[in-house]
Design an enzyme around this catalytic site. Structure first.
Site, short mmCIF file in Angstrom:
data_model
loop_
_atom_site.label_atom_id
_atom_site.label_comp_id
_atom_site.label_asym_id
_atom_site.label_seq_id
_atom_site.Cartn_x
_atom_site.Cartn_y
_atom_site.Cartn_z
N SER A 435 62.24 -100.66 50.07
CA SER A 435 63.15 -101.56 49.39
C SER A 435 63.93 -100.82 48.32
O SER A 435 63.43 -99.87 47.71
CB SER A 435 62.39 -102.73 48.77
OG SER A 435 61.44 -102.28 47.86
N GLU A 486 66.15 -103.12 52.68
CA GLU A 486 65.45 -104.41 52.75
C GLU A 486 66.14 -105.55 51.98
O GLU A 486 65.48 -106.49 51.54
CB GLU A 486 63.98 -104.26 52.32
CG GLU A 486 63.22 -103.27 53.17
CD GLU A 486 61.75 -103.09 52.79
OE1 GLU A 486 61.18 -103.98 52.13
OE2 GLU A 486 61.17 -102.05 53.15
N TRP A 563 47.96 -111.53 53.53
CA TRP A 563 48.79 -112.24 52.55
C TRP A 563 49.28 -113.58 53.10
O TRP A 563 50.29 -114.12 52.68
CB TRP A 563 49.94 -111.33 52.07
CG TRP A 563 49.42 -110.16 51.28
CD1 TRP A 563 48.14 -109.98 50.82
CD2 TRP A 563 50.14 -108.99 50.84
NE1 TRP A 563 48.03 -108.79 50.14
CE2 TRP A 563 49.24 -108.16 50.13
CE3 TRP A 563 51.46 -108.56 50.98
CZ2 TRP A 563 49.60 -106.94 49.57
CZ3 TRP A 563 51.84 -107.34 50.42
CH2 TRP A 563 50.92 -106.54 49.72
N GLU A 607 42.36 -104.21 50.54
CA GLU A 607 41.91 -105.48 49.95
C GLU A 607 41.38 -106.44 51.01
O GLU A 607 40.72 -107.43 50.65
CB GLU A 607 42.99 -106.11 49.08
CG GLU A 607 44.23 -106.51 49.80
CD GLU A 607 45.28 -107.08 48.87
OE1 GLU A 607 45.97 -106.29 48.23
OE2 GLU A 607 45.41 -108.31 48.81
N HIS A 696 56.79 -98.85 38.66
CA HIS A 696 56.64 -100.06 37.85
C HIS A 696 57.35 -99.98 36.53
O HIS A 696 57.44 -100.96 35.80
CB HIS A 696 55.15 -100.37 37.62
CG HIS A 696 54.58 -101.12 38.77
ND1 HIS A 696 53.81 -100.50 39.72
CD2 HIS A 696 54.70 -102.41 39.15
CE1 HIS A 696 53.47 -101.40 40.63
NE2 HIS A 696 54.00 -102.55 40.31
#
Ligand code: GLN
Ligand code: ZN
Length: 760
Positions: A435, A486, A563, A607, A696
């Site tokens: 992205s 994206e 998800w 996860e 981030h």
């Protein structure tokens, strides 16, 4: 009589009222009094719904303005000293500062609650952490619930789970030795205060029992619960998310009045407890799924409970498998959901009703709930055969997979040569994770198109303009393997879910992710297949703008189900394989369209791991098989990438290697390449692109920082197999910093390439 209880209910409001109130308060648009009023109203409605459904004991302490683990720390006075707050006088703005940071202090960390997508605030333990009880908030809520005519059962995070959930490094010795002696008296004091306020029962959740708790923590249980039982309150220990059967004897040895077990996630433990748990103590059985959206098969639930009812009598309690926090609130507010699919679903409010029915059946016989059972049976029967769910072609395709069909045509050393032959990449090839910045303009265009306010042609033009800009930027930067950016994707799972058969979407199926942030996972209700190509159009357009190899972007099978809310009528491995084959159709279509580099993202592979180590191998075997299936049949010359981030990967490196992606890009910069050392030690066989800067932060790294990381990477990964890329996707960043950050990445890469060329 059977006691119907629960440990928690969604607290964000059926239409996210709490989220909006909290955010308005943060902006100064709502007063504290108004926010507190919204909160009290949510609690009132929640308790009323529970009472109306027939709940005998309602939870207190499950409501939170941000996170209930943080609340527990406040109640126990265990706030990080660095904030300088007095826990006994903590104000609401201070409370939020703990969670969100302030001008001088960074926020407390958060991380995922076991294997859910709920994020809790991570306790910060220090050798000098002190505890002191502030039970006023909890006591006020006990009073509220009682004033509403409810019998209550406060629910607390247990002391051992709380200690264990703290930041992982125990640098001042095992916390069981250093902190427990201080925590335990405070915890006992808290129980005494709650008892004085009228709590007869207290549920103490110790989910670490389901999660391979370290031995010192297990060893501490007897003494901890001896002390807590001495307060005189009746304690029920809550467990969930996996079996605790191996702890039956430990649990029996504790002087507690009951235990709750999750028999949705771990149905096999029911027989163990039915047999071994003493009948003069409470056995609470969770057979209604607290974290999924499906209606229960009530006849089956009742039949399962009948022998326990006979043995335990009034000591058999019923509850959702875990707190309903993880389930959306109320199906009744859904207006657009397909009526048939809706008839198979139950959100928290509907799950309460289901428990009420089970309770009546256990107390008065099945005949007393005939109509309700008939409706539940009909839904179950419909689900078993309905054509919307069952697609014979998909089932046949998964069922007839042959051994070895998941393997690429040739092994990696052969493939990489075929790839290099046409890609002709320089040393240290550069790419990004997919992205590019999602500006307000793009978001608005997407939203307007969805609402029908923007024509298909205008939407197409807006997206193409964005893609063209993105390609141009990468062309200028000289990124070797560009992406289309994206722009057309709101979310990496939703985008594909919307185009796959077997997926549907709710309007209000929100669950709290952290603080005021909620997510609305897609729902996988049936067999998954791909009616039409999903990404070929945009990727082909992007490829038409450049001679460089355009990288196509897909979301992998594990991330696609992890998800989402997943159907519970077939094994997860089947769902994963179905998605994999749907993705495989896309991979082969991309290949045909000339897109010969394809990334299949699997950020959720870690996860989705079971909590118990004993089950890891089985999971990893099918998860990695599903990944390989998604690119099966691809030419050797087609380069398959994968991407992973923000998890612990050191202990699953063999599994990651078995996925056999030609290139893996992986987030590493925040740990100073620590993870990469593990890849090096393991001798990871294929190409690897460690993230060289943290996406981030808007901060532009200095060239020396990136160079430091890259040189470190070159020490552990053979330079022929090393790629250069950011840590993760760039969609949360602005354009300005993105360009500057990528310029630094490219400058350093070129410098090191120069050095390497000179050496040859
Ligand atoms: N391709 C995705 C992106 O760049 C990957 C995101 C992720 O790893 N969560 O946004
Ligand atoms: Zn990522």
């Amino acid at each position: 009589m059977t006691t119907f209880h629960l440990s928690g209910y969604p607290r964000i409001g059926a239409k996210r009222e709490l989220k909006f109130a909290v955010e308005a308060f943060w902006k100064g648009a709502k007063s504290e009094a108004e926010l507190r009023e919204t909160a009290a109203e949510i609690r009132r409605l929640n308790w009323a719904a529970q009472k109306a459904a027939g709940a005998d004991l309602v939870p207190v302490g499950d409501f939170s303005f941000y996170d209930h683990v943080l609340d527990t720390l406040c109640t126990l006075g265990a706030l990080p000293k660095r904030f300088g707050f007095d826990a006994s006088k903590l104000t609401l703005p201070e409370y939020f500062q703990l969670a969100r940071g302030n001008a001088t202090q960074f926020a407390m960390e958060m991380t995922k609650w076991f294997d859910t997508n709920y994020h809790y605030i991570v306790p910060e333990w220090h050798a000098d952490t002190e505890f002191s009880v502030n039970a006023a908030n909890l006591i006020a809520q006990i009073k509220e619930a009682k004033a509403q005519g409810c019998d209550i059962k406060p629910t607390l995070v247990g002391p051992l789970t709380l200690l264990w959930l703290g930041k992982k490094k125990e640098e001042f010795g095992c916390r069981v030795k250093t902190l427990l002696p201080k925590l335990l008296p405070a915890y006992a004091q808290l129980l005494r205060e709650l008892a004085a306020a009228g709590a007869d029962w207290i549920q103490i959740d110790e989910p670490i029992l389901a999660a391979d708790a370290p031995q010192p923590y297990l060893d501490a249980f007897p003494n901890v619960y001896k002390e807590l039982a001495a307060t005189g309150v009746r304690i029920i220990i809550g467990t969930y998310f996996a079996t605790v059967a191996e702890h039956l004897n430990l649990l029996k040895s504790l002087p507690v009045h009951g235990v709750h077990i999750d028999c949705v996630r771990a149905p096999e433990q029911l027989a163990v407890f039915a047999e071994g748990w003493p009948q003069e103590r409470v056995l609470s059985v969770g057979l209604i799924d607290g974290r999924n959206v499906w209606r229960a098969n009530l006849s089956k639930v009742i039949d399962t409970l009948a022998p326990l009812n006979a043995k335990f009598g009034s000591n058999l309690w019923i509850a959702p498998s875990c707190s309903l926090l993880h389930s959306p609130q109320d199906l009744a507010v859904e207006e657009k959901l397909d009526a048939e699919i809706k008839s198979w679903m139950a959100f928290a409010a509907q799950k309460l009703v289901e428990l009420g029915i089970v309770k009546r059946a256990l107390e008065h016989g099945k005949d007393s709930v005939k109509a309700e059972l008939a409706a539940s049976d009909a839904a179950a029967a419909d689900r078993a055969t309905n054509k919307k769910i069952h697609n014979p072609a998909v089932q046949e395709r998964v069922g007839s997979l042959k051994a070895g069909e998941d393997q690429r045509k040739s092994p990696f050393p052969v493939r990489i040569q075929a790839q290099q032959a046409w890609m002709k990449l320089p040393l240290l090839p550069t790419t990004t994770i997919g992205s590019f910045p999602q500006t307000t303009e793009i978001r608005q265009a997407r939203a307007a198109f969805k609402k029908g306010e923007l024509s298909a042609a205008d939407y197409d033009a807006a997206m193409k303009k964005e893609i063209a800009y993105c390609v141009e930027v990468q062309e200028k930067l000289e990124i070797d393997v560009p992406v289309h950016g994206e722009a057309e994707r709101n979310d990496m799972v939703e985008y594909f879910g919307e185009q796959l058969a077997g997926y549907c979407f709710t309007q209000f199926g929100w669950v709290q992710s952290y603080g005021s942030r909620c997510v609305k996972p897609p729902v996988i209700f049936g067999d998954v297949s791909r009616p039409e190509p999903m990404t070929v159009y945009w990727s082909s357009y992007a490829q038409s703008l450049t001679k460089r190899p355009m990288k196509g972007m897909l979301t992998g099978p594990v991330t696609m189900f992890k998800w989402s809310f997943v159907r519970d009528d077939v094994p997860l491995s089947t769902v994963a394989k179905q998605i994999a084959l749907a993705l495989n159709d896309e991979v082969l279509d991309l290949e045909k369209a000339g897109i010969k580099v394809i990334q299949i993202d699997e950020p959720a592979i870690r996860e989705a791991m079971p909590l118990k180590k004993a089950q890891w191998d089985e999971y990893l075997a099918w998860a990695c098989e599903a990944f390989r299936l998604s690119s099966t049949g691809a030419e050797d010359s087609t380069q398959i990438h994968t991407h992973m981030c923000y998890s612990e990967f050191n202990d699953i490196l063999p599994a990651i290697a078995s996925m056999d992606a030609d290139v893996i890009t992986i987030e590493t910069s925040r740990s100073d390449m620590e993870l990469l050392t593990a890849f090096g030690d393991f001798k990871y066989p294929n190409d690897i692109g460690p993230g060289v800067y943290d996406i981030h932060s808007p901060r532009v790294p200095a060239e020396v920082e990136v160079e430091h990381l890259l040189r470190k990477a070159m020490e552990v990964v053979p330079v022929e197999r090393l790629w250069v890329n950011p840590d993760c996707g760039l969609k949360t960043r602005g354009w300005k910093e993105t360009l500057e950050q990528l310029e630094v990445m490219m400058a350093v890469t070129k410098k090191l390439r120069g050095e390497l060329d000179n050496k040859r």
